[in-house]
Enzyme design. Structure first.
Site, PDB file in Angstrom:
ATOM      1  N   SER A 194      -9.766  -2.941   0.555  1.00 25.17           N
ATOM      2  CA  SER A 194     -10.772  -2.039  -0.091  1.00 25.17           C
ATOM      3  C   SER A 194     -11.152  -2.286  -1.424  1.00 25.17           C
ATOM      4  O   SER A 194     -12.340  -2.441  -1.654  1.00 25.17           O
ATOM      5  CB  SER A 194      -9.954  -0.692  -0.127  1.00 25.17           C
ATOM      6  OG  SER A 194     -10.316   0.277  -0.909  1.00 25.17           O
TER       7      SER A 194
ATOM      8  N   HIS B 228      -6.882   4.328   5.817  1.00 25.99           N
ATOM      9  CA  HIS B 228      -6.372   3.492   5.023  1.00 25.99           C
ATOM     10  C   HIS B 228      -4.934   3.664   4.709  1.00 25.99           C
ATOM     11  O   HIS B 228      -4.420   5.076   4.408  1.00 25.99           O
ATOM     12  CB  HIS B 228      -7.148   3.286   3.587  1.00 25.99           C
ATOM     13  CG  HIS B 228      -6.950   2.259   2.729  1.00 25.99           C
ATOM     14  ND1 HIS B 228      -5.624   2.198   2.149  1.00 25.99           N
ATOM     15  CD2 HIS B 228      -7.318   1.081   2.582  1.00 25.99           C
ATOM     16  CE1 HIS B 228      -5.795   0.930   1.221  1.00 25.99           C
ATOM     17  NE2 HIS B 228      -6.810   0.231   1.931  1.00 25.99           N
TER      18      HIS B 228
ATOM     19  N   GLU C 252      -2.885   3.228   2.161  1.00 31.30           N
ATOM     20  CA  GLU C 252      -2.381   3.916   0.960  1.00 31.30           C
ATOM     21  C   GLU C 252      -2.729   5.225   1.160  1.00 31.30           C
ATOM     22  O   GLU C 252      -2.026   6.225   0.465  1.00 31.30           O
ATOM     23  CB  GLU C 252      -3.237   3.247  -0.097  1.00 31.30           C
ATOM     24  CG  GLU C 252      -2.893   3.665  -1.664  1.00 31.30           C
ATOM     25  CD  GLU C 252      -3.518   3.250  -2.748  1.00 31.30           C
ATOM     26  OE1 GLU C 252      -4.258   2.008  -2.531  1.00 31.30           O
ATOM     27  OE2 GLU C 252      -3.815   3.848  -3.536  1.00 31.30           O
TER      28      GLU C 252
ATOM     29  N   HIS D 281       0.849  -1.229  -0.079  1.00 35.79           N
ATOM     30  CA  HIS D 281      -0.083  -0.019  -0.034  1.00 35.79           C
ATOM     31  C   HIS D 281       0.705   1.204   0.129  1.00 35.79           C
ATOM     32  O   HIS D 281       0.310   2.312  -0.140  1.00 35.79           O
ATOM     33  CB  HIS D 281      -0.820   0.071   1.102  1.00 35.79           C
ATOM     34  CG  HIS D 281      -1.559  -1.329   1.307  1.00 35.79           C
ATOM     35  ND1 HIS D 281      -0.975  -2.137   2.456  1.00 35.79           N
ATOM     36  CD2 HIS D 281      -2.701  -1.698   0.888  1.00 35.79           C
ATOM     37  CE1 HIS D 281      -1.566  -3.369   2.324  1.00 35.79           C
ATOM     38  NE2 HIS D 281      -2.604  -3.077   1.581  1.00 35.79           N
TER      39      HIS D 281
END
Ligand code: SF4
Length: 336
Positions: free
Chosen positions: A245, A137, A139, A86
């Site tokens: 995700s 998240h 990323e 990520h």
């Protein structure tokens, strides 16, 4: 009585996930004599993958570099850290180097592309509107970390309010509407992201969009195949960890189009779901191992004799090169 199963192609591991898992496995073997390997964040968002690496390769996963000191007291560490697929913010990269870690950067090259755009446009004084599904998240944290003072997190238009740290695309404000770039997390819903960018374009006519969509090929291909198969099936099974995700977007899409269930693996299946069901679709997130899909098929075959199993679609042929170890001095020199 289930008569037919459609297995979506492509499904499961994408090139980024294959590269990242291989990087961890190889590094764990190569540095075994020196000690255990540390991986920053779950290498990919799948519990089964993470658990197998923990058990079979003596890998320790950390969510913060401050956890390393406590780890050192209990384990002999090899002094090597792998960054997950990520991506990580530059601050984490630098801190790990200052701690003396050799780094193996398993960031997916498609995520690195987004980081590069963030840096380039921030240097030109642009505001970056980064569309993501959550500020938590990994990323999103990584891309935001490239230019935090230039970046505003924006929610997908259907998700406004779910994470209050993400701005509403209909009301977000920027310092200079003439200099705005939109970037996205790579694993969002294709349709919702396109619609969100359209909203932003109406608000900021000079909005710069990347030449090629930031949504990755794996996300798009898996969603396209769910759209194709959904009309054929009474029930779609989506194999995905709750934290994936791309997997959760697949599940949401399948649920919009037909009846759907998300499962981690065959252990979650319930016979009652299949009452009155004749055709079943199966797909899996980009981080779900194929043996969990095959276990699901085997579970169905056991209960529904004569079941027809059909593979539908084409596999992807993309491969990414494995990263090389980078000593701490090289990381610090590149940043200075
Ligand atoms: Fe890369 Fe897409 Fe796979 Fe994420 S889902 S690792 S961005 S190819």
């Amino acid at each position: 009585m289930v008569e037919r199963v459609y297995l979506a192609r492509p499904r499961g591991f994408c090139a980024g996930v294959v590269m990242a898992i291989r990087a961890v496995e190889r590094a764990a073997d190569a540095y075994r004599a020196q000690g255990d390997l540390v991986v920053y964040h779950q290498i990919v968002h799948n519990e089964t993958v993470v658990e197998r690496l923990r058990r079979e390769k003596r890998v320790h996963f950390v969510e913060d570099l401050s956890e390393v000191e406590a780890l050192k007291k209990r384990h002999r560490l090899a002094g090597v850290i792998v960054f997950s697929a990520h991506g990580v913010p530059p601050s984490v990269r630098e801190e790990a180097a200052r701690m003396g870690f050799t780094a193996i950067d398993a960031t997916c090259p498609l995520v690195t592309k987004v980081h590069t755009e963030a840096r380039r446009y921030a240097a030109m004084g642009y505001t970056i509107l980064l569309i993501g599904d959550s500020a938590e998240h990994q990323e999103v944290k990584g891309t935001l970390g490239e230019a935090p003072e230039h970046t505003i997190l924006v929610a997908v238009h259907t998700q406004v309010g779910k994470d209050p740290r993400l701005a509403d695309p209909r009301t977000v404000e920027v310092p200079d509407p003439e200099k705005v770039l939109v970037l996205t997390q790579t694993t969002l819903s294709v349709d919702d992201t396109d619609a969100t960018i359209e909203i932003l374009k109406r608000r900021f006519p000079k909005l710069v969009t990347p030449a090629r969509s930031d949504l990755c090929y794996a996300t798009k291909n898996r969603q396209d195949q769910v759209k194709r198969l959904a009309p054929l099936v009474d029930l779609f099974l989506v194999l995905s960890s709750r934290h994936s995700s791309n997997g959760m977007r697949l599940y949401e899409l399948a649920r919009q189009l037909t009846r759907a269930r998300r499962i981690d693996g065959p252990k979650d299946l319930e016979e009652a779901w299949f009452e009155g069901v004749r055709q079943v679709g199966i797909t899996s997130a980009a981080s779900t191992p194929e043996d969990l899909v095959q276990g699901t098929v085997a579970w169905l075959e056991e209960r529904f004799p004569g079941l027809e199993v059909m593979e539908e679609g084409e596999w992807e042929k993309i491969q990414f090169r494995e990263p090389r170890p980078l000593p701490p001095e090289a990381v610090l020199k590149a940043r200075s």
